[in-house]
Design an enzyme around this catalytic site. Structure first.
Site, PDB file in Angstrom:
ATOM      1  N   ASN A   1      49.989  42.367  40.445  1.00 55.56           N
ATOM      2  CA  ASN A   1      49.425  41.455  41.442  1.00 55.56           C
ATOM      3  C   ASN A   1      50.505  40.941  42.391  1.00 55.56           C
ATOM      4  O   ASN A   1      50.281  40.831  43.605  1.00 55.56           O
ATOM      5  CB  ASN A   1      48.694  40.294  40.761  1.00 55.56           C
ATOM      6  CG  ASN A   1      47.518  40.788  39.930  1.00 55.56           C
ATOM      7  OD1 ASN A   1      47.132  41.958  40.030  1.00 55.56           O
ATOM      8  ND2 ASN A   1      46.959  39.936  39.100  1.00 55.56           N
TER       9      ASN A   1
ATOM     10  N   ILE B   1      43.499  34.259  44.432  1.00 53.37           N
ATOM     11  CA  ILE B   1      44.014  33.675  43.185  1.00 53.37           C
ATOM     12  C   ILE B   1      43.541  34.485  41.971  1.00 53.37           C
ATOM     13  O   ILE B   1      42.765  33.996  41.156  1.00 53.37           O
ATOM     14  CB  ILE B   1      43.621  32.185  43.049  1.00 53.37           C
ATOM     15  CG1 ILE B   1      42.118  31.957  43.394  1.00 53.37           C
ATOM     16  CG2 ILE B   1      44.488  31.320  43.930  1.00 53.37           C
ATOM     17  CD1 ILE B   1      41.609  30.573  42.963  1.00 53.37           C
TER      18      ILE B   1
ATOM     19  N   TYR C   1      37.876  24.415  32.825  1.00 51.28           N
ATOM     20  CA  TYR C   1      38.281  25.636  32.119  1.00 51.28           C
ATOM     21  C   TYR C   1      38.735  25.320  30.691  1.00 51.28           C
ATOM     22  O   TYR C   1      39.693  24.570  30.487  1.00 51.28           O
ATOM     23  CB  TYR C   1      39.388  26.381  32.874  1.00 51.28           C
ATOM     24  CG  TYR C   1      39.014  26.756  34.302  1.00 51.28           C
ATOM     25  CD1 TYR C   1      37.674  26.836  34.705  1.00 51.28           C
ATOM     26  CD2 TYR C   1      39.979  27.042  35.253  1.00 51.28           C
ATOM     27  CE1 TYR C   1      37.329  27.170  35.998  1.00 51.28           C
ATOM     28  CE2 TYR C   1      39.639  27.392  36.557  1.00 51.28           C
ATOM     29  CZ  TYR C   1      38.307  27.441  36.925  1.00 51.28           C
ATOM     30  OH  TYR C   1      37.969  27.770  38.214  1.00 51.28           O
TER      31      TYR C   1
ATOM     32  N   LYS D   1      43.288  36.020  38.341  1.00 49.65           N
ATOM     33  CA  LYS D   1      43.733  35.554  37.022  1.00 49.65           C
ATOM     34  C   LYS D   1      44.246  36.769  36.253  1.00 49.65           C
ATOM     35  O   LYS D   1      43.585  37.805  36.178  1.00 49.65           O
ATOM     36  CB  LYS D   1      42.573  34.894  36.279  1.00 49.65           C
ATOM     37  CG  LYS D   1      42.873  34.519  34.832  1.00 49.65           C
ATOM     38  CD  LYS D   1      42.303  35.548  33.887  1.00 49.65           C
ATOM     39  CE  LYS D   1      42.536  35.197  32.440  1.00 49.65           C
ATOM     40  NZ  LYS D   1      41.980  36.254  31.554  1.00 49.65           N
TER      41      LYS D   1
ATOM     42  N   LEU E   1      39.222  40.014  42.088  1.00 49.41           N
ATOM     43  CA  LEU E   1      39.095  41.301  41.388  1.00 49.41           C
ATOM     44  C   LEU E   1      37.705  41.437  40.776  1.00 49.41           C
ATOM     45  O   LEU E   1      37.489  42.254  39.889  1.00 49.41           O
ATOM     46  CB  LEU E   1      40.176  41.412  40.304  1.00 49.41           C
ATOM     47  CG  LEU E   1      41.617  41.338  40.844  1.00 49.41           C
ATOM     48  CD1 LEU E   1      42.623  41.250  39.698  1.00 49.41           C
ATOM     49  CD2 LEU E   1      41.914  42.563  41.708  1.00 49.41           C
TER      50      LEU E   1
HETATM   51  P1  NDP Z   1      39.423  37.745  38.821  1.00 52.24           P
HETATM   52  O1  NDP Z   1      38.683  38.453  39.876  1.00 52.24           O
HETATM   53  O2  NDP Z   1      40.750  37.181  39.135  1.00 52.24           O
HETATM   54  O3  NDP Z   1      39.525  38.735  37.585  1.00 52.24           O
HETATM   55  C1  NDP Z   1      40.180  38.411  36.396  1.00 52.24           C
HETATM   56  C2  NDP Z   1      40.166  39.647  35.518  1.00 52.24           C
HETATM   57  O4  NDP Z   1      40.944  40.686  36.151  1.00 52.24           O
HETATM   58  C3  NDP Z   1      40.805  39.434  34.160  1.00 52.24           C
HETATM   59  O5  NDP Z   1      40.020  40.159  33.229  1.00 52.24           O
HETATM   60  C4  NDP Z   1      42.190  40.062  34.275  1.00 52.24           C
HETATM   61  O6  NDP Z   1      42.646  40.613  33.067  1.00 52.24           O
HETATM   62  C5  NDP Z   1      41.923  41.173  35.250  1.00 52.24           C
HETATM   63  N1  NDP Z   1      43.105  41.547  36.041  1.00 52.24           N
HETATM   64  C6  NDP Z   1      44.027  40.741  36.603  1.00 52.24           C
HETATM   65  N2  NDP Z   1      44.961  41.448  37.258  1.00 52.24           N
HETATM   66  C7  NDP Z   1      44.619  42.762  37.094  1.00 52.24           C
HETATM   67  C8  NDP Z   1      45.207  43.973  37.519  1.00 52.24           C
HETATM   68  N3  NDP Z   1      46.316  44.007  38.249  1.00 52.24           N
HETATM   69  N4  NDP Z   1      44.582  45.134  37.142  1.00 52.24           N
HETATM   70  C9  NDP Z   1      43.447  45.123  36.415  1.00 52.24           C
HETATM   71  N5  NDP Z   1      42.850  43.995  35.979  1.00 52.24           N
HETATM   72  C10 NDP Z   1      43.436  42.819  36.320  1.00 52.24           C
HETATM   73  O7  NDP Z   1      38.417  36.642  38.265  1.00 52.24           O
HETATM   74  P2  NDP Z   1      38.455  35.106  37.963  1.00 52.24           P
HETATM   75  O8  NDP Z   1      37.060  34.701  37.718  1.00 52.24           O
HETATM   76  O9  NDP Z   1      39.430  34.775  36.921  1.00 52.24           O
HETATM   77  O10 NDP Z   1      38.895  34.440  39.371  1.00 52.24           O
HETATM   78  C11 NDP Z   1      40.223  34.112  39.665  1.00 52.24           C
HETATM   79  C12 NDP Z   1      40.454  32.620  39.558  1.00 52.24           C
HETATM   80  O11 NDP Z   1      39.693  31.935  40.531  1.00 52.24           O
HETATM   81  C13 NDP Z   1      40.003  31.984  38.230  1.00 52.24           C
HETATM   82  O12 NDP Z   1      40.837  32.306  37.153  1.00 52.24           O
HETATM   83  C14 NDP Z   1      39.950  30.551  38.635  1.00 52.24           C
HETATM   84  O13 NDP Z   1      41.243  29.971  38.653  1.00 52.24           O
HETATM   85  C15 NDP Z   1      39.337  30.648  40.034  1.00 52.24           C
HETATM   86  N6  NDP Z   1      37.866  30.545  40.029  1.00 52.24           N
HETATM   87  C16 NDP Z   1      37.295  29.487  40.685  1.00 52.24           C
HETATM   88  C17 NDP Z   1      35.927  29.311  40.681  1.00 52.24           C
HETATM   89  C18 NDP Z   1      35.326  28.132  41.381  1.00 52.24           C
HETATM   90  O14 NDP Z   1      34.142  27.846  41.189  1.00 52.24           O
HETATM   91  N7  NDP Z   1      36.078  27.441  42.214  1.00 52.24           N
HETATM   92  C19 NDP Z   1      35.023  30.249  39.994  1.00 52.24           C
HETATM   93  C20 NDP Z   1      35.719  31.372  39.393  1.00 52.24           C
HETATM   94  C21 NDP Z   1      37.072  31.494  39.435  1.00 52.24           C
HETATM   95  P3  NDP Z   1      43.765  39.924  32.128  1.00 52.24           P
HETATM   96  O15 NDP Z   1      43.469  38.457  32.114  1.00 52.24           O
HETATM   97  O16 NDP Z   1      43.597  40.596  30.827  1.00 52.24           O
HETATM   98  O17 NDP Z   1      45.127  40.199  32.729  1.00 52.24           O
END
Ligand code: NDP
Length: 284
Positions: free
Chosen positions: A252, A240, A55, A242, A196
């Site tokens: 969250n 988890i 990342y 983000k 999400l």
């Molecule tokens: P998510 O499904 O967690 O979505 C993240 C998005 O949702 C961001 O734009 C964030 O906005 C928004 N968000 C967060 N909370 C809310 C809320 N309460 N209401 C509305 N919008 C919200 O996607 P990720 O891809 O980030 O997945 C989560 C985590 O999983 C990653 O960050 C990473 O650590 C892990 N991951 C692991 C992978 C792997 O291959 N092992 C691949 C992908 C992810 P904002 O940031 O503006 O708050």
């Protein structure tokens, strides 16, 4: 549904909602906000933090390092190693570099980010050596489908794997067909990434779906909270999400207390049916 779990045999229970960090550390102007969001999350009990050397090319680990400075003991720290680094000396170098960026001398959990060409045996050996040196507490995997898990389980040391981190949200339920039951059968916790649905078309479709919206409205909560409560409805699953904004983190954390009724779950099943056949593992 319990709000905390004893996953990973950790000394203190871990809430079933943690904090993701993908896309953090990419832009210096957002850094303070990201650090603040993670710290607010820790304050609210979202103590599992997931990151990866990938990342922002290590930038996300640096953000996490800043967020946990002086409070390392409060968090359960998870990072991931590139598959081509998950072998021999390279694993030690990669782990050391992650630890340096994170400002700590140990990870609670170190995950193989995905499977590539390095044989599992060599990754297991590298992980065991990191454990022996006290650099990691446990090891796990990510993005492995059922067949890969079965292969891993057959190997010496393979059953020490602590988790499989995979994509899982209401709009992507493929793992319910065989991977999730397999993990449950083997007492292996699943860490749900993209709970999400991250950005893109699917996320919009979920956030604006009339059934999801109606449930959120009825309960006086947000759509994101419905989605998180749905992911963690299963006792073997930890989410988890983000969030780089305080408001999102607070929502969250509050989702830990949300309970969906059997009727609400049935409505969600109707709108987003569970799989009836094997589907390839969804990845980002
Ligand atoms: P998510 O499904 O967690 O979505 C993240 C998005 O949702 C961001 O734009 C964030 O906005 C928004 N968000 C967060 N909370 C809310 C809320 N309460 N209401 C509305 N919008 C919200 O996607 P990720 O891809 O980030 O997945 C989560 C985590 O999983 C990653 O960050 C990473 O650590 C892990 N991951 C692991 C992978 C792997 O291959 N092992 C691949 C992908 C992810 P904002 O940031 O503006 O708050």
């Amino acid at each position: 549904m319990a709000t905390v779990t004893h996953f990973f045999s950790h000394s203190t229970p871990i809430p079933v909602i943690g904090q993701g960090t993908w896309y953090m550390g990419e832009n210096a102007t957002r850094r303070r906000q990201e650090v603040n969001a993670l710290q607010r999350g820790i304050d609210l009990g979202l103590t599992l933090i997931d990151t990866a050397e990938m990342y922002a090319d290590g930038g996300a680990e640096e953000v996490v390092g800043e967020a946990i400075r002086g409070r390392r003991d409060e968090v359960y720290l998870v990072s991931k190693v590139y598959p081509w680094n998950a072998v021999g000396f390279r694993a030690h170098e990669a782990c050391e570099a992650s630890l340096k960026r994170l400002g700590t001398d140990y990870l609670d959990l170190y995950l193989l980010h995905w499977r590539a060409t390095v044989p599992f045996e060599e990754t297991i050996a590298a992980m065991e050596s990191l454990i022996a040196q006290g650099k990691i507490g446990r090891w796990g995997v990510s993005n492995l489908d059922t067949e890969d898990m079965q292969s891993l389980w057959k190997l010496e040391g393979g059953k020490a794997c602590a988790t499989n981190q995979v994509l899982y949200h209401l709009g992507s339920r493929g793992i319910e067909y065989d991977l999730l039951p397999w993990c449950a059968q083997h007492d292996l916790p699943v860490m749900a990434y993209c709970p999400l649905a991250q950005a893109g078309r699917l996320r919009e479709a979920l956030l604006h779906h009339p059934v999801v919206k109606a449930i959120a409205q009825d309960k006086g909560i947000s759509v994101a909270q419905v989605l998180l409560a749905w992911v963690i409805r299963n006792p073997g699953v930890l989410a988890i999400p983000k969030a780089a904004t305080i408001a999102h983190v607070e929502e969250n954390a509050a989702a830990l207390e949300v309970r969906l009724t059997a009727q609400e779950m049935a409505l969600l099943d109707e709108a987003f049916p569970p799989p009836h056949e094997k589907m390839p593992l969804d990845v980002v």
